[in-house]
Enzyme design. Structure first.
Site, PDB file in Angstrom:
ATOM      1  N   LYS A  50     -16.987   0.610  -2.279  1.00  0.00           N
ATOM      2  CA  LYS A  50     -16.208   1.721  -1.713  1.00  0.00           C
ATOM      3  C   LYS A  50     -16.491   3.012  -2.488  1.00  0.00           C
ATOM      4  O   LYS A  50     -16.678   4.076  -1.896  1.00  0.00           O
ATOM      5  CB  LYS A  50     -14.715   1.353  -1.722  1.00  0.00           C
ATOM      6  N   GLN A  94      -6.190  -1.835  -3.769  1.00  0.00           N
ATOM      7  CA  GLN A  94      -7.046  -2.987  -3.446  1.00  0.00           C
ATOM      8  C   GLN A  94      -6.288  -4.296  -3.667  1.00  0.00           C
ATOM      9  O   GLN A  94      -5.659  -4.495  -4.704  1.00  0.00           O
ATOM     10  CB  GLN A  94      -8.302  -2.929  -4.335  1.00  0.00           C
ATOM     11  N   ASP A 117      -5.469   2.816   4.488  1.00  0.00           N
ATOM     12  CA  ASP A 117      -5.620   1.465   5.065  1.00  0.00           C
ATOM     13  C   ASP A 117      -4.481   1.169   6.042  1.00  0.00           C
ATOM     14  O   ASP A 117      -4.402   0.054   6.579  1.00  0.00           O
ATOM     15  CB  ASP A 117      -5.733   0.383   3.986  1.00  0.00           C
TER      16      ASP A 117
END
Ligand SMILES: NC(=O)c1ccc[n+]([C@@H]2O[C@H](COP(=O)([O-])OP(=O)(O)OC[C@H]3O[C@@H](n4cnc5c(N)ncnc54)[C@H](OP(=O)(O)O)[C@@H]3O)[C@@H](O)[C@H]2O)c1
Length: 279
Positions: A50, A94, A117
């Protein structure tokens, strides 16, 4: 019908090229902050991808790593300060987190307009209501794969295996909104093979190799699962779908090289959207 393997890497490259071009037109460089906890090698690989992709597309990337013993308070304060930081347009926490940390409360601490997200209750609520602010990255990657192939889900039966907030839940809602008839299977589902044998499309997001063995001939199979399996002393990545399915599937996404690269590309896309929304 011969099976078509979908090249998630090539498709993600197309999306990344588009994001790169748009980032170049922005008045300021968007910054994506990624927080991760612990020393799991797989997590480090995902975070590294990422970071590298953000930088390759002209964005800034801030990776914040904490030891597994980090306190809730420390992470909460980190998220709060990133919320206040005007340079930071996207914040990603994460997964997985160690069990002592309250994952829901930490995700809720992310400012919804930086929640790239789409996992805060506000953003999941908007998605459930049919007005998503950010379509979560992995579900979005699956939808982009479906759109790329030009597959119309209206009236089709879709079996979504897995119901997590990050994949199965939003994706089952999104597919239902598109007109599919969605069945959601999970760890308490009985006779999974009977369901997999009947579905026009199967999306499996579990993390158990060979979970999907029986399919309807010509079915569209999207394999989200990722497991590490030892074979002859070597470690390889496996999805949830047995290799034998390749003979009869209509479309299939490989692991690796299917949904994974799309997830990263969609994170970049969402970070760009977060930036454009505040221009
Ligand atoms: N390719 C990518 O970009 C990407 C992105 C995210 C995740 N993943 C992978 O996708 C998989 C799922 O991730 P996640 O975060 O959603 O995991 P998760 O939160 O652990 O959810 C797993 C889901 O699978 C269900 N399940 C467990 N055993 C099952 C069984 N035997 N039959 C049917 N369903 C079963 C669970 O049911 P319950 O709800 O009943 O527990 C749960 O809903 C993992 O392998 C992960 O590494 C890949």
């Amino acid at each position: 019908m011969t099976m078509r393997l979908i090249d998630g890497r090539a498709l993600s490259q197309q999306l990344c090229t588009h994001v790169h071009q748009e980032v170049a037109t922005l008045p300021s460089t968007p910054c994506l902050a990624v927080i991760y906890v612990g020393d799991d090698p797989a997590t480090q690989v995902y975070v590294g991808r990422k970071r590298d992709m953000a930088m390759a597309l002209g964005m800034e990337s801030r990776v914040m790593h904490f030891p597994a013993i980090v306190t809730f308070q420390e992470l909460y304060e980190t998220i709060s300060s990133l919320n206040q930081d005007a340079k930071v347009r996207g914040i990603l926490l994460q997964m997985p987190l160690p069990p002592h940390l309250d994952r829901f409360a930490l995700l809720e601490a992310i400012a919804p307009h930086k929640d790239v997200d789409g996992l805060t209750s506000q953003n999941l609520g908007l998605l459930a209501a049919g007005h998503p602010r950010f379509v979560p990255c992995t579900p979005q990657g699956c939808l982009r794969i479906i759109d790329h192939v030009g597959y119309d889900v209206i009236g089709k039966t879709v079996l979504m295996i897995g119901r997590s907030n990050i994949v199965g839940l939003p994706l089952s809602l999104l597919l239902g909104q598109r007109g599919a008839t969605v069945t959601v299977a999970h760890s308490q589902t009985v006779h999974l093979d009977q369901l997999t044998a009947q579905a026009d499309m199967i999306i499996s997001a579990v993390g158990k190799p060979d979970l999907v063995k029986t399919i309807k001939p010509g079915a569209f199979i999207i394999d989200v699962g990722i497991s590490r399996v030892e074979e002859d002393g070597l470690c390889r990545l496996a999805g949830d779908v047995a290799l034998s399915v390749q003979a009869t599937a209509g479309y299939l996404t490989p692991v690796p090289g299917g949904v994974g690269p799309m997830t990263v590309a969609c994170l970049m896309y969402n970070t760009l959207q977060a930036c454009k929304a505040t221009l």
